[in-house]
Design a protein around this motif. Structure first.
Motif, PDB file in Angstrom:
ATOM      1  N   PRO A  27       0.803  -1.221   0.000  1.00 17.67           N
ATOM      2  CA  PRO A  27       0.000   0.000   0.000  1.00 17.67           C
ATOM      3  C   PRO A  27       0.836   1.270   0.000  1.00 17.67           C
ATOM      4  O   PRO A  27       0.343   2.335  -0.324  1.00 17.67           O
ATOM      5  N   ASN A  28       2.125   1.160   0.352  1.00 13.90           N
ATOM      6  CA  ASN A  28       3.008   2.321   0.367  1.00 13.90           C
ATOM      7  C   ASN A  28       3.771   2.492  -0.947  1.00 13.90           C
ATOM      8  O   ASN A  28       4.617   3.352  -1.062  1.00 13.90           O
ATOM      9  N   GLY A  29       3.513   1.640  -1.939  1.00 18.63           N
ATOM     10  CA  GLY A  29       4.183   1.741  -3.226  1.00 18.63           C
ATOM     11  C   GLY A  29       5.100   0.570  -3.480  1.00 18.63           C
ATOM     12  O   GLY A  29       5.084  -0.425  -2.771  1.00 18.63           O
ATOM     13  N   GLY A  30       5.905   0.691  -4.537  1.00 16.62           N
ATOM     14  CA  GLY A  30       6.872  -0.347  -4.902  1.00 16.62           C
ATOM     15  C   GLY A  30       8.055  -0.316  -3.949  1.00 16.62           C
ATOM     16  O   GLY A  30       7.904  -0.064  -2.762  1.00 16.62           O
ATOM     17  N   ASP A  55      -3.751 -10.155   3.716  1.00 17.45           N
ATOM     18  CA  ASP A  55      -5.038 -10.150   3.018  1.00 17.45           C
ATOM     19  C   ASP A  55      -5.716  -8.787   3.065  1.00 17.45           C
ATOM     20  O   ASP A  55      -6.262  -8.327   2.072  1.00 17.45           O
ATOM     21  N   THR A  56      -5.724  -8.127   4.224  1.00 19.18           N
ATOM     22  CA  THR A  56      -6.380  -6.818   4.299  1.00 19.18           C
ATOM     23  C   THR A  56      -5.632  -5.786   3.467  1.00 19.18           C
ATOM     24  O   THR A  56      -6.247  -4.889   2.904  1.00 19.18           O
ATOM     25  N   LEU A  57      -4.301  -5.920   3.348  1.00 17.65           N
ATOM     26  CA  LEU A  57      -3.543  -4.981   2.525  1.00 17.65           C
ATOM     27  C   LEU A  57      -3.939  -5.109   1.060  1.00 17.65           C
ATOM     28  O   LEU A  57      -4.074  -4.113   0.357  1.00 17.65           O
ATOM     29  N   CYS A  58      -4.118  -6.347   0.586  1.00 15.42           N
ATOM     30  CA  CYS A  58      -4.529  -6.542  -0.808  1.00 15.42           C
ATOM     31  C   CYS A  58      -5.881  -5.884  -1.057  1.00 15.42           C
ATOM     32  O   CYS A  58      -6.087  -5.234  -2.085  1.00 15.42           O
ATOM     33  N   TYR A  59      -6.809  -6.036  -0.121  1.00 15.77           N
ATOM     34  CA  TYR A  59      -8.118  -5.400  -0.274  1.00 15.77           C
ATOM     35  C   TYR A  59      -7.978  -3.879  -0.309  1.00 15.77           C
ATOM     36  O   TYR A  59      -8.564  -3.202  -1.154  1.00 15.77           O
ATOM     37  N   GLU A  60      -7.195  -3.340   0.623  1.00 17.43           N
ATOM     38  CA  GLU A  60      -7.018  -1.888   0.683  1.00 17.43           C
ATOM     39  C   GLU A  60      -6.381  -1.357  -0.593  1.00 17.43           C
ATOM     40  O   GLU A  60      -6.781  -0.310  -1.106  1.00 17.43           O
ATOM     41  N   MET A  61      -5.389  -2.075  -1.134  1.00 15.92           N
ATOM     42  CA  MET A  61      -4.751  -1.648  -2.370  1.00 15.92           C
ATOM     43  C   MET A  61      -5.742  -1.697  -3.527  1.00 15.92           C
ATOM     44  O   MET A  61      -5.814  -0.773  -4.340  1.00 15.92           O
ATOM     45  N   SER A 100      -9.047  -1.575  -3.420  1.00 14.59           N
ATOM     46  CA  SER A 100     -10.117  -0.582  -3.281  1.00 14.59           C
ATOM     47  C   SER A 100      -9.608   0.823  -3.574  1.00 14.59           C
ATOM     48  O   SER A 100     -10.384   1.704  -3.936  1.00 14.59           O
ATOM     49  N   SER A 101      -8.287   1.039  -3.437  1.00 13.82           N
ATOM     50  CA  SER A 101      -7.687   2.337  -3.737  1.00 13.82           C
ATOM     51  C   SER A 101      -7.126   2.409  -5.149  1.00 13.82           C
ATOM     52  O   SER A 101      -6.659   3.466  -5.575  1.00 13.82           O
ATOM     53  N   GLY A 102      -7.104   1.258  -5.860  1.00 15.85           N
ATOM     54  CA  GLY A 102      -6.558   1.234  -7.215  1.00 15.85           C
ATOM     55  C   GLY A 102      -5.043   1.304  -7.268  1.00 15.85           C
ATOM     56  O   GLY A 102      -4.460   1.641  -8.293  1.00 15.85           O
ATOM     57  N   LEU A 103      -4.367   0.963  -6.166  1.00 16.79           N
ATOM     58  CA  LEU A 103      -2.898   1.024  -6.125  1.00 16.79           C
ATOM     59  C   LEU A 103      -2.279  -0.201  -6.768  1.00 16.79           C
ATOM     60  O   LEU A 103      -2.819  -1.299  -6.682  1.00 16.79           O
ATOM     61  N   GLY A 104      -1.126  -0.026  -7.388  1.00 21.47           N
ATOM     62  CA  GLY A 104      -0.351  -1.145  -7.928  1.00 21.47           C
ATOM     63  C   GLY A 104      -1.056  -1.929  -9.010  1.00 21.47           C
ATOM     64  O   GLY A 104      -0.705  -3.073  -9.283  1.00 21.47           O
ATOM     65  N   GLY A 105      -2.051  -1.340  -9.650  1.00 20.98           N
ATOM     66  CA  GLY A 105      -2.776  -2.037 -10.715  1.00 20.98           C
ATOM     67  C   GLY A 105      -3.813  -3.013 -10.212  1.00 20.98           C
ATOM     68  O   GLY A 105      -4.427  -3.721 -11.002  1.00 20.98           O
ATOM     69  N   PHE A 106      -4.033  -3.073  -8.893  1.00 20.83           N
ATOM     70  CA  PHE A 106      -5.057  -3.954  -8.339  1.00 20.83           C
ATOM     71  C   PHE A 106      -6.435  -3.320  -8.512  1.00 20.83           C
ATOM     72  O   PHE A 106      -6.572  -2.107  -8.539  1.00 20.83           O
ATOM     73  N   SER A 107      -7.470  -4.134  -8.623  1.00 23.75           N
ATOM     74  CA  SER A 107      -8.843  -3.633  -8.670  1.00 23.75           C
ATOM     75  C   SER A 107      -9.781  -4.686  -8.112  1.00 23.75           C
ATOM     76  O   SER A 107      -9.432  -5.857  -8.033  1.00 23.75           O
ATOM     77  N   LEU A 108     -10.961  -4.263  -7.731  1.00 20.46           N
ATOM     78  CA  LEU A 108     -11.972  -5.178  -7.198  1.00 20.46           C
ATOM     79  C   LEU A 108     -12.942  -5.552  -8.318  1.00 20.46           C
ATOM     80  O   LEU A 108     -13.305  -4.710  -9.137  1.00 20.46           O
ATOM     81  N   LEU A 109     -13.364  -6.811  -8.344  1.00 16.90           N
ATOM     82  CA  LEU A 109     -14.384  -7.218  -9.302  1.00 16.90           C
ATOM     83  C   LEU A 109     -15.722  -6.651  -8.865  1.00 16.90           C
ATOM     84  O   LEU A 109     -16.056  -6.637  -7.690  1.00 16.90           O
ATOM     85  N   GLU A 110     -16.475  -6.186  -9.819  1.00 16.93           N
ATOM     86  CA  GLU A 110     -17.792  -5.632  -9.476  1.00 16.93           C
ATOM     87  C   GLU A 110     -18.887  -6.557  -9.955  1.00 16.93           C
ATOM     88  O   GLU A 110     -18.779  -7.301 -10.821  1.00 16.93           O
TER      89      GLU A 110
END
Length: 100
Positions: free
Chosen positions: A21-24, A82-88, A90-100
């Motif tokens: 969540p803090n970047g690369g 696991d919570t970090l992946c969700y937070e990333m 939900s914030s769109g960080l690092g190319g992650f996204s949530l399925l809608e």
């Protein structure tokens, strides 16, 4: 099953380009798969005895632990992110996204 973290043995995976969540990477913001040019070699050194440094470089970390289940004991690593992946995501960080 129960587990117990052993000491302060942490693998700070952001330093290995896993991001968080803090970047690369802490000093270069480099992520796995990122094009940094041909023949580029770099490295970073941190004093992980300093709590402020640990707070700055943390991300997707691994911790050495003792696990017990039904009287059997083993040792290994746990990745409590696991919570970090969700937070990333939900914030769109690092190319992650949530399925809608």
């Amino acid at each position: 099953m129960t587990f117990e973290r052993l000491g302060n043995q942490i693998a700070f995976l952001r330093c290995g380009m896993y991001g968080g969540p803090n970047g690369g990477t802490p000093n270069g913001n480099i992520w796995h798969g990122m094009d940094v040019g041909d023949g580029v070699v770099s490295g970073e050194t941190f004093d992980v005895n300093d709590p402020d440094v640990r707070a700055r470089i943390c991300g997707l970390d691994q911790h050495h632990a003792r696990f017990e289940c039904d009287g059997e004991v083993t040792y290994g690593i746990i990745e409590p992110y696991d919570t970090l992946c969700y937070e990333m995501a939900s914030s769109g960080l690092g190319g992650f996204s949530l399925l809608e």
